[in-house]
Design a protein around this motif. Structure first.
Motif, mmCIF file in Angstrom:
data_model
loop_
_atom_site.group_PDB
_atom_site.id
_atom_site.type_symbol
_atom_site.label_atom_id
_atom_site.label_comp_id
_atom_site.label_asym_id
_atom_site.label_seq_id
_atom_site.Cartn_x
_atom_site.Cartn_y
_atom_site.Cartn_z
ATOM 1 N N LEU A 5 0.833 -1.194 0.000
ATOM 2 C CA LEU A 5 0.000 0.000 0.000
ATOM 3 C C LEU A 5 0.867 1.244 0.000
ATOM 4 C CD1 LEU A 5 -2.672 -1.056 2.628
ATOM 5 C CD2 LEU A 5 -2.901 -1.041 0.155
ATOM 6 N N PHE A 6 0.439 2.279 -0.688
ATOM 7 C CA PHE A 6 1.062 3.601 -0.685
ATOM 8 C C PHE A 6 2.492 3.600 -1.185
ATOM 9 C CE2 PHE A 6 -1.937 3.452 2.945
ATOM 10 C CZ PHE A 6 -2.951 4.186 2.353
ATOM 11 N N LEU A 7 2.836 2.732 -2.107
ATOM 12 C CA LEU A 7 4.199 2.706 -2.626
ATOM 13 C C LEU A 7 4.232 2.707 -4.151
ATOM 14 C CD1 LEU A 7 5.791 0.061 -0.249
ATOM 15 C CD2 LEU A 7 5.792 2.523 -0.012
ATOM 16 N N GLY A 8 3.164 3.133 -4.781
ATOM 17 C CA GLY A 8 3.097 3.092 -6.236
ATOM 18 C C GLY A 8 3.540 4.391 -6.895
ATOM 19 N N LYS A 18 1.710 6.765 -8.208
ATOM 20 C CA LYS A 18 0.950 7.943 -7.770
ATOM 21 C C LYS A 18 1.549 8.546 -6.502
ATOM 22 C CE LYS A 18 -3.521 6.635 -9.682
ATOM 23 N NZ LYS A 18 -4.914 6.288 -9.363
ATOM 24 N N GLU A 19 1.953 7.709 -5.579
ATOM 25 C CA GLU A 19 2.541 8.208 -4.334
ATOM 26 C C GLU A 19 3.912 8.843 -4.586
ATOM 27 O OE1 GLU A 19 -0.741 5.737 -3.490
ATOM 28 O OE2 GLU A 19 1.045 5.177 -4.592
ATOM 29 N N ARG A 20 4.712 8.246 -5.470
ATOM 30 C CA ARG A 20 6.009 8.844 -5.805
ATOM 31 C C ARG A 20 5.822 10.202 -6.468
ATOM 32 N NH1 ARG A 20 7.041 3.366 -7.063
ATOM 33 N NH2 ARG A 20 6.740 3.731 -9.285
ATOM 34 N N ASN A 21 4.833 10.326 -7.345
ATOM 35 C CA ASN A 21 4.555 11.605 -7.991
ATOM 36 C C ASN A 21 4.063 12.646 -6.991
ATOM 37 O OD1 ASN A 21 5.338 10.627 -10.473
ATOM 38 N ND2 ASN A 21 3.263 10.092 -11.094
ATOM 39 N N LEU A 22 3.279 12.217 -6.008
ATOM 40 C CA LEU A 22 2.804 13.140 -4.970
ATOM 41 C C LEU A 22 3.984 13.668 -4.151
ATOM 42 C CD1 LEU A 22 0.496 14.484 -3.360
ATOM 43 C CD2 LEU A 22 0.482 12.431 -1.921
ATOM 44 N N VAL A 23 4.913 12.801 -3.789
ATOM 45 C CA VAL A 23 6.091 13.226 -3.037
ATOM 46 C C VAL A 23 6.909 14.219 -3.854
ATOM 47 C CG1 VAL A 23 8.297 12.441 -2.081
ATOM 48 C CG2 VAL A 23 6.208 11.161 -1.597
ATOM 49 N N LYS A 24 7.064 13.962 -5.138
ATOM 50 C CA LYS A 24 7.804 14.884 -6.008
ATOM 51 C C LYS A 24 7.110 16.241 -6.070
ATOM 52 C CE LYS A 24 9.466 15.640 -10.705
ATOM 53 N NZ LYS A 24 9.011 17.000 -10.740
ATOM 54 N N GLN A 25 5.807 16.231 -6.237
ATOM 55 C CA GLN A 25 5.049 17.479 -6.332
ATOM 56 C C GLN A 25 5.168 18.296 -5.042
ATOM 57 O OE1 GLN A 25 0.863 16.937 -7.020
ATOM 58 N NE2 GLN A 25 0.427 19.122 -6.914
ATOM 59 N N ILE A 26 5.052 17.651 -3.909
ATOM 60 C CA ILE A 26 5.152 18.352 -2.627
ATOM 61 C C ILE A 26 6.557 18.912 -2.429
ATOM 62 C CG2 ILE A 26 5.134 18.023 -0.118
ATOM 63 C CD1 ILE A 26 2.788 16.042 -0.589
ATOM 64 N N GLY A 77 11.619 3.584 1.777
ATOM 65 C CA GLY A 77 12.507 2.473 2.072
ATOM 66 C C GLY A 77 12.794 1.569 0.896
ATOM 67 N N GLN A 78 12.428 1.985 -0.331
ATOM 68 C CA GLN A 78 12.643 1.161 -1.516
ATOM 69 C C GLN A 78 13.996 1.502 -2.131
ATOM 70 O OE1 GLN A 78 9.164 2.169 -3.831
ATOM 71 N NE2 GLN A 78 8.081 0.368 -3.078
ATOM 72 N N ILE A 79 14.830 0.508 -2.313
ATOM 73 C CA ILE A 79 16.203 0.716 -2.781
ATOM 74 C C ILE A 79 16.262 1.311 -4.178
ATOM 75 C CG2 ILE A 79 16.510 -1.615 -3.722
ATOM 76 C CD1 ILE A 79 19.151 0.415 -1.803
#
Length: 167
Positions: free
Chosen positions: A22-25, A27-35, A144-146
């Protein structure tokens, strides 16, 4: 505890593959980049001018050392800059004032949006002082993803005018 009825044969099969985390796809990576982009650009607002060295046009000696560096056009980059102050050192040839900065870049912002790769030996302009990048680190993983590093930290030292002067 659930009970089986005597006349029913219920067989529960395990799933073929475990469910995705959960929460590691994407969409979540793009949200972190946007923020991160919004905080760095609109809230903090620090910027540097980045001078990348041209690997093709720089002259190297027999040992792979750059005899005379050639630089590409400067690029304006939004980043987090920590000024580490200045200190005076006394050496054999006299007194020397040393200043260092640490520049924290958002990796995806550099590579995807600006097609820029931070390298040791490149120079940055912060304020009216030029600094040379001497060490690089990528200490943080996204969720935490390498495979997803999201920060590049560059330790920089003040460059002497005889080494680099873009003016």
């Amino acid at each position: 505890m659930a009970r089986k009825k005597k006349d029913e044969n219920i067989v529960i099969l395990p799933p073929e593959a475990p469910p995705p985390p959960l929460f590691l796809g994407e969409k979540e990576r793009n949200l972190v980049k946007q923020i991160n982009d919004e905080i760095i650009e609109r809230v903090i607002g620090q910027e540097i001018i980045y001078y990348p060295m041209s690997r093709e046009h720089t002259n190297y000696n027999l040992y792979g050392e750059a005899v005379q560096k050639t630089f590409l056009s400067p690029i304006k980059v939004q980043a987090l800059v920590e000024w580490e102050g200045s200190k005076t050192e006394t050496k054999v040839y006299g007194i020397d004032r040393v200043t260092n900065i640490t520049v924290k870049f958002h990796r995806r912002r550099l590579t995807e949006d600006q097609e820029l790769y931070v390298r040791e030996g490149d120079f940055v302009l912060y304020g009216d002082t030029f600094y040379e990048i001497v060490t690089l680190a990528e200490p943080k993983l996204l969720f935490g993803q390498i495979d997803y590093k999201f920060e590049v930290i560059a330790k920089c030292i003040k460059a002497r005018e005889s080494v680099f002067n873009a003016k």
